[in-house]
Design a protein around this motif. Sequence first.
Motif, PDB file in Angstrom:
ATOM      1  N   CYS A  18      41.167  71.426  32.548  1.00  0.00           N
ATOM      2  CA  CYS A  18      40.155  70.381  32.799  1.00  0.00           C
ATOM      3  C   CYS A  18      40.738  69.260  33.661  1.00  0.00           C
ATOM      4  N   ARG A  19      42.000  68.894  33.402  1.00  0.00           N
ATOM      5  CA  ARG A  19      42.623  67.851  34.222  1.00  0.00           C
ATOM      6  C   ARG A  19      42.734  68.296  35.676  1.00  0.00           C
ATOM      7  N   LYS A  20      43.111  69.533  35.892  1.00  0.00           N
ATOM      8  CA  LYS A  20      43.241  70.014  37.274  1.00  0.00           C
ATOM      9  C   LYS A  20      41.881  70.193  37.952  1.00  0.00           C
ATOM     10  N   ALA A  21      40.876  70.628  37.198  1.00  0.00           N
ATOM     11  CA  ALA A  21      39.534  70.823  37.772  1.00  0.00           C
ATOM     12  C   ALA A  21      38.872  69.504  38.156  1.00  0.00           C
ATOM     13  N   THR A  22      39.225  68.428  37.445  1.00  0.00           N
ATOM     14  CA  THR A  22      38.595  67.137  37.722  1.00  0.00           C
ATOM     15  C   THR A  22      39.487  66.178  38.502  1.00  0.00           C
ATOM     16  N   GLY A  23      40.799  66.413  38.476  1.00  0.00           N
ATOM     17  CA  GLY A  23      41.726  65.499  39.135  1.00  0.00           C
ATOM     18  C   GLY A  23      41.893  64.191  38.380  1.00  0.00           C
ATOM     19  N   THR A  24      41.562  64.190  37.085  1.00  0.00           N
ATOM     20  CA  THR A  24      41.642  62.987  36.271  1.00  0.00           C
ATOM     21  C   THR A  24      42.399  63.282  34.972  1.00  0.00           C
ATOM     22  N   ALA A  25      42.535  62.261  34.125  1.00  0.00           N
ATOM     23  CA  ALA A  25      43.261  62.426  32.867  1.00  0.00           C
ATOM     24  C   ALA A  25      42.524  63.322  31.884  1.00  0.00           C
ATOM     25  N   PHE A  26      41.215  63.409  32.011  1.00  0.00           N
ATOM     26  CA  PHE A  26      40.426  64.263  31.122  1.00  0.00           C
ATOM     27  C   PHE A  26      39.078  64.543  31.769  1.00  0.00           C
ATOM     28  N   ALA A  27      38.433  65.595  31.293  1.00  0.00           N
ATOM     29  CA  ALA A  27      37.070  65.916  31.719  1.00  0.00           C
ATOM     30  C   ALA A  27      36.111  65.427  30.647  1.00  0.00           C
ATOM     31  N   ALA A  28      35.092  64.690  31.045  1.00  0.00           N
ATOM     32  CA  ALA A  28      34.061  64.226  30.119  1.00  0.00           C
ATOM     33  C   ALA A  28      32.891  65.197  30.233  1.00  0.00           C
ATOM     34  N   GLY A  29      32.719  66.030  29.218  1.00  0.00           N
ATOM     35  CA  GLY A  29      31.671  67.048  29.228  1.00  0.00           C
ATOM     36  C   GLY A  29      30.638  66.796  28.155  1.00  0.00           C
ATOM     37  N   PHE A  58      34.678  78.976  40.313  1.00  0.00           N
ATOM     38  CA  PHE A  58      36.008  79.556  40.326  1.00  0.00           C
ATOM     39  C   PHE A  58      36.351  79.930  38.893  1.00  0.00           C
ATOM     40  N   ASP A  59      36.730  81.179  38.672  1.00  0.00           N
ATOM     41  CA  ASP A  59      37.160  81.636  37.358  1.00  0.00           C
ATOM     42  C   ASP A  59      38.675  81.720  37.349  1.00  0.00           C
ATOM     43  N   ALA A  60      39.298  80.853  36.578  1.00  0.00           N
ATOM     44  CA  ALA A  60      40.756  80.880  36.439  1.00  0.00           C
ATOM     45  C   ALA A  60      41.144  82.084  35.592  1.00  0.00           C
ATOM     46  N   PRO A  61      42.358  82.581  35.754  1.00  0.00           N
ATOM     47  CA  PRO A  61      42.794  83.735  34.951  1.00  0.00           C
ATOM     48  C   PRO A  61      42.703  83.443  33.448  1.00  0.00           C
ATOM     49  N   ARG A  66      35.908  78.593  33.708  1.00  0.00           N
ATOM     50  CA  ARG A  66      35.086  78.556  34.913  1.00  0.00           C
ATOM     51  C   ARG A  66      34.869  77.113  35.341  1.00  0.00           C
ATOM     52  N   ALA A  67      35.123  76.854  36.609  1.00  0.00           N
ATOM     53  CA  ALA A  67      34.848  75.550  37.204  1.00  0.00           C
ATOM     54  C   ALA A  67      33.741  75.746  38.233  1.00  0.00           C
ATOM     55  N   ALA A  68      32.605  75.075  38.024  1.00  0.00           N
ATOM     56  CA  ALA A  68      31.497  75.127  38.981  1.00  0.00           C
ATOM     57  C   ALA A  68      31.532  73.843  39.794  1.00  0.00           C
ATOM     58  N   PHE A  69      31.217  73.955  41.084  1.00  0.00           N
ATOM     59  CA  PHE A  69      31.315  72.793  41.958  1.00  0.00           C
ATOM     60  C   PHE A  69      30.331  72.907  43.113  1.00  0.00           C
ATOM     61  N   PRO A  82      27.181  71.354  36.732  1.00  0.00           N
ATOM     62  CA  PRO A  82      26.940  72.268  35.613  1.00  0.00           C
ATOM     63  C   PRO A  82      26.984  73.730  36.066  1.00  0.00           C
ATOM     64  N   ASP A  83      27.495  74.581  35.191  1.00  0.00           N
ATOM     65  CA  ASP A  83      27.528  76.020  35.466  1.00  0.00           C
ATOM     66  C   ASP A  83      26.191  76.619  35.056  1.00  0.00           C
ATOM     67  N   VAL A  84      25.263  76.664  35.989  1.00  0.00           N
ATOM     68  CA  VAL A  84      23.909  77.140  35.685  1.00  0.00           C
ATOM     69  C   VAL A  84      23.828  78.662  35.565  1.00  0.00           C
ATOM     70  N   THR A  85      24.920  79.367  35.861  1.00  0.00           N
ATOM     71  CA  THR A  85      24.907  80.829  35.740  1.00  0.00           C
ATOM     72  C   THR A  85      25.242  81.286  34.327  1.00  0.00           C
ATOM     73  N   SER A  86      25.699  80.387  33.501  1.00  0.00           N
ATOM     74  CA  SER A  86      26.038  80.728  32.126  1.00  0.00           C
ATOM     75  C   SER A  86      24.794  81.225  31.395  1.00  0.00           C
ATOM     76  N   ASP A  87      24.973  82.215  30.525  1.00  0.00           N
ATOM     77  CA  ASP A  87      23.823  82.708  29.768  1.00  0.00           C
ATOM     78  C   ASP A  87      23.827  82.203  28.328  1.00  0.00           C
TER      79      ASP A  87
END
Length: 141
Positions: free
Chosen positions: A30-41, A61-64, A73-76, A85-90
């Motif tokens: 989450c830190r790498k996907a957002t570039g911040t100290a935390f992701a607020a979800g 992007f789906d990380a291993p 999964r990081a949606a952007f 938001p990842d709108v492809t999620s079921d």
Amino acid sequence: MIHGSCLCGGVTFQATRATGPFELCHCNRCRKATGTAFAAGLGVKRQDFELLTGRELIRSFDAPIRNAPPAYRAAFCSRCGSPVPDVTSDSSWFEIPAGLLDDDPEVRPDKHSFVDVKSPWFEITDEIPQLSQAELIVLRS
């Protein structure tokens, strides 16, 4: 109604309500996907969410897989790079990156997660619960 958009305004959405959870995630991904100290979800139910514009701009992007599926999964937005938001999620609910919100969701963060791997340069100074990875596994099982 809660409205939100990415930085360029290409991806817009609305939600009738937010139900939570509202997590501040300190995990490495989450830190790498957002570039911040935390992701607020902020959690919303699928039936309460509507993507208004920009479906064609959303990439993911789906990380291993590390320990067990599913993959991270990081949606952007492909135009501005904002997390979206990842709108492809079921699943019946998913997270909205809280920084995208233009309106007050009327819920507040309820926990810090993965605090055992948080950035060493960031100090948590609020009073909401702080959960480690092990504590989250117990909570979610």
